[in-house]
Design a protein around this motif. Sequence first.
Motif, PDB file in Angstrom:
ATOM      1  N   CYS A   1      -5.341  -7.962  -0.621  1.00 56.00           N
ATOM      2  CA  CYS A   1      -5.395  -7.044   0.545  1.00 56.00           C
ATOM      3  C   CYS A   1      -4.301  -5.925   0.378  1.00 56.00           C
ATOM      4  O   CYS A   1      -4.824  -4.617   1.309  1.00 56.00           O
ATOM      5  N   GLY A   2      -3.615  -6.094   0.190  1.00 56.14           N
ATOM      6  CA  GLY A   2      -2.377  -4.413  -0.183  1.00 56.14           C
ATOM      7  C   GLY A   2      -2.982  -3.769  -0.860  1.00 56.14           C
ATOM      8  O   GLY A   2      -3.015  -1.904  -1.144  1.00 56.14           O
TER       9      GLY A   2
ATOM     10  N   ILE B   1      -5.281   1.696  -1.735  1.00 55.89           N
ATOM     11  CA  ILE B   1      -6.430   2.505  -1.524  1.00 55.89           C
ATOM     12  C   ILE B   1      -6.423   3.885  -0.691  1.00 55.89           C
ATOM     13  O   ILE B   1      -6.321   5.363  -0.995  1.00 55.89           O
ATOM     14  N   GLY B   2      -6.999   3.320   0.148  1.00 53.73           N
ATOM     15  CA  GLY B   2      -6.817   4.201   1.531  1.00 53.73           C
ATOM     16  C   GLY B   2      -5.166   5.108   1.681  1.00 53.73           C
ATOM     17  O   GLY B   2      -5.196   6.249   2.039  1.00 53.73           O
ATOM     18  N   VAL B   3      -4.096   4.165   1.623  1.00 53.97           N
ATOM     19  CA  VAL B   3      -3.067   5.070   1.669  1.00 53.97           C
ATOM     20  C   VAL B   3      -2.830   5.796   0.480  1.00 53.97           C
ATOM     21  O   VAL B   3      -2.216   7.051   0.745  1.00 53.97           O
TER      22      VAL B   3
ATOM     23  N   ALA C   1       1.196  -1.176   0.044  1.00 61.82           N
ATOM     24  CA  ALA C   1      -0.122   0.594  -0.031  1.00 61.82           C
ATOM     25  C   ALA C   1       0.745   1.681  -0.129  1.00 61.82           C
ATOM     26  O   ALA C   1       0.665   1.812  -0.461  1.00 61.82           O
ATOM     27  N   VAL C   2       2.532   1.495   1.181  1.00 62.16           N
ATOM     28  CA  VAL C   2       2.683   2.636   0.570  1.00 62.16           C
ATOM     29  C   VAL C   2       3.769   2.862  -0.413  1.00 62.16           C
ATOM     30  O   VAL C   2       3.728   3.702  -0.960  1.00 62.16           O
ATOM     31  N   PHE C   3       3.782   1.581  -0.957  1.00 62.44           N
ATOM     32  CA  PHE C   3       4.867   1.613  -2.400  1.00 62.44           C
ATOM     33  C   PHE C   3       3.670   2.287  -3.203  1.00 62.44           C
ATOM     34  O   PHE C   3       3.998   3.270  -3.829  1.00 62.44           O
ATOM     35  N   ASN C   4       2.661   2.074  -3.719  1.00 60.48           N
ATOM     36  CA  ASN C   4       1.586   1.698  -4.353  1.00 60.48           C
ATOM     37  C   ASN C   4       1.121   3.496  -4.014  1.00 60.48           C
ATOM     38  O   ASN C   4       1.271   4.343  -5.144  1.00 60.48           O
ATOM     39  N   GLY C   5       0.960   3.444  -2.771  1.00 59.84           N
ATOM     40  CA  GLY C   5       1.164   5.323  -2.717  1.00 59.84           C
ATOM     41  C   GLY C   5       2.203   6.216  -2.575  1.00 59.84           C
ATOM     42  O   GLY C   5       1.739   6.934  -3.526  1.00 59.84           O
ATOM     43  N   MET C   6       3.126   5.409  -2.651  1.00 63.99           N
ATOM     44  CA  MET C   6       4.503   6.883  -2.975  1.00 63.99           C
ATOM     45  C   MET C   6       4.182   6.863  -4.204  1.00 63.99           C
ATOM     46  O   MET C   6       4.395   7.206  -4.790  1.00 63.99           O
ATOM     47  N   LEU C   7       4.377   5.574  -5.325  1.00 68.62           N
ATOM     48  CA  LEU C   7       4.687   5.887  -6.826  1.00 68.62           C
ATOM     49  C   LEU C   7       2.958   6.986  -7.366  1.00 68.62           C
ATOM     50  O   LEU C   7       3.534   7.304  -8.467  1.00 68.62           O
ATOM     51  N   THR C   8       2.194   6.290  -7.043  1.00 71.20           N
ATOM     52  CA  THR C   8       1.279   7.649  -7.155  1.00 71.20           C
ATOM     53  C   THR C   8       1.191   8.213  -7.620  1.00 71.20           C
ATOM     54  O   THR C   8       0.955   9.838  -8.354  1.00 71.20           O
ATOM     55  N   VAL C   9       1.482   9.296  -6.148  1.00 67.16           N
ATOM     56  CA  VAL C   9       1.316  10.708  -5.991  1.00 67.16           C
ATOM     57  C   VAL C   9       3.149  11.158  -5.932  1.00 67.16           C
ATOM     58  O   VAL C   9       3.568  11.839  -5.099  1.00 67.16           O
TER      59      VAL C   9
ATOM     60  N   ALA D   1      -2.289  11.766  -0.750  1.00 61.57           N
ATOM     61  CA  ALA D   1      -2.701  13.113  -1.850  1.00 61.57           C
ATOM     62  C   ALA D   1      -3.164  14.178  -0.889  1.00 61.57           C
ATOM     63  O   ALA D   1      -2.609  14.929  -1.167  1.00 61.57           O
ATOM     64  N   LYS D   2      -3.552  13.650   0.729  1.00 56.64           N
ATOM     65  CA  LYS D   2      -2.535  14.775   1.519  1.00 56.64           C
ATOM     66  C   LYS D   2      -1.504  15.544   2.357  1.00 56.64           C
ATOM     67  O   LYS D   2      -1.791  16.121   2.440  1.00 56.64           O
ATOM     68  N   LEU D   3      -1.282  14.510   2.568  1.00 60.30           N
ATOM     69  CA  LEU D   3       0.293  14.892   3.744  1.00 60.30           C
ATOM     70  C   LEU D   3       1.504  15.569   2.618  1.00 60.30           C
ATOM     71  O   LEU D   3       2.015  16.274   2.684  1.00 60.30           O
ATOM     72  N   VAL D   4       1.042  15.329   0.945  1.00 63.16           N
ATOM     73  CA  VAL D   4       2.014  15.611   0.757  1.00 63.16           C
ATOM     74  C   VAL D   4       2.025  17.153  -0.448  1.00 63.16           C
ATOM     75  O   VAL D   4       3.141  17.770  -0.710  1.00 63.16           O
ATOM     76  N   LYS D   5       1.045  17.798   0.498  1.00 58.95           N
ATOM     77  CA  LYS D   5       0.595  19.444   0.052  1.00 58.95           C
ATOM     78  C   LYS D   5       1.681  19.844   0.623  1.00 58.95           C
ATOM     79  O   LYS D   5       2.147  20.960   0.074  1.00 58.95           O
ATOM     80  N   SER D   6       1.871  19.306   2.060  1.00 58.61           N
ATOM     81  CA  SER D   6       3.087  20.523   2.458  1.00 58.61           C
ATOM     82  C   SER D   6       4.261  19.864   2.223  1.00 58.61           C
ATOM     83  O   SER D   6       4.588  18.669   2.645  1.00 58.61           O
ATOM     84  N   ALA D   7       5.065  20.538   2.765  1.00 57.66           N
ATOM     85  CA  ALA D   7       6.892  20.544   2.867  1.00 57.66           C
ATOM     86  C   ALA D   7       7.861  21.345   4.025  1.00 57.66           C
ATOM     87  O   ALA D   7       8.728  21.295   4.312  1.00 57.66           O
ATOM     88  N   ASP D   8       6.177  21.236   4.491  1.00 58.79           N
ATOM     89  CA  ASP D   8       6.822  22.036   6.316  1.00 58.79           C
ATOM     90  C   ASP D   8       7.519  21.372   6.985  1.00 58.79           C
ATOM     91  O   ASP D   8       7.648  19.695   7.246  1.00 58.79           O
TER      92      ASP D   8
END
Length: 261
Positions: free
Chosen positions: A164-165, A170-172, A42-50, A177-184
Amino acid sequence: EEELAERPSARQAVRNLGTHFHELFRNRDFMFLLVSFSIGLAVFNGMLTVIDQWLEPFGYSNNQAGIAGGTLIVAGLAGAAVAGILMDTYHNYRAILKGCFICALAALTFLCLMLFRHNYPLVLVGFGFMGFFTLPILPGIIENAVECTYPMPEESSSGLLFCCGNVLGIGVTLLMAKLVKSADNRPFTAANLFLVASIALCVLIVLPYKGQYRRLEAERGHTRVSSSEKALGEERDPRIAGHHQEDNSMERPLLVDPSAV
């Protein structure tokens, strides 16, 4: 018509699949693999997607993000090839899997620390290390799952792992997508902390895994049984041993005494 009659019905196939899943969820060793792989995939797919959105706050373009993703995939294929050779040679599936998870965590931590402006070469190095140790987790997980669930069909364990992965992915992906909007607070951004914490959790889950090599032991046992049965047959019927001796004597070269010529 006879072949069609012998084939199980769709209802029977679903019933068998449900039985397999029930047994898999009761397998403690498999659950270690299922949870760790689901989070990792899930983390791998989410990272590559965004990935483009993830790198954008650090000053990197979409083209640079695409090159970074390609570097991760190419390095991952090389790592998977190396891991496959090691598993085929030494059959130490547990150690290879745990080593890949630990190295993937170290590579991801290095990558997150390198994420700042005007540091693109080291960012690519981080993505390369990340891919080299992350993609080999896939064959490592599958091999361990097949071993600890034997004689369960391979399709059942592999299908449940990917199901399951992908569902968790999908949720990850939505969360990333919400977490990467900020580089603070870089490099300790919310996205970076989430990624590192997720892989660290995978490491903590997979470290206690001590699944048995059931399929490997069964194959070795079958080989030993075949050899012992052959030896037992020669003891019971001396003609078998004599037959082997005759075959060996026929294969020997004919020696001629030079003095007799």
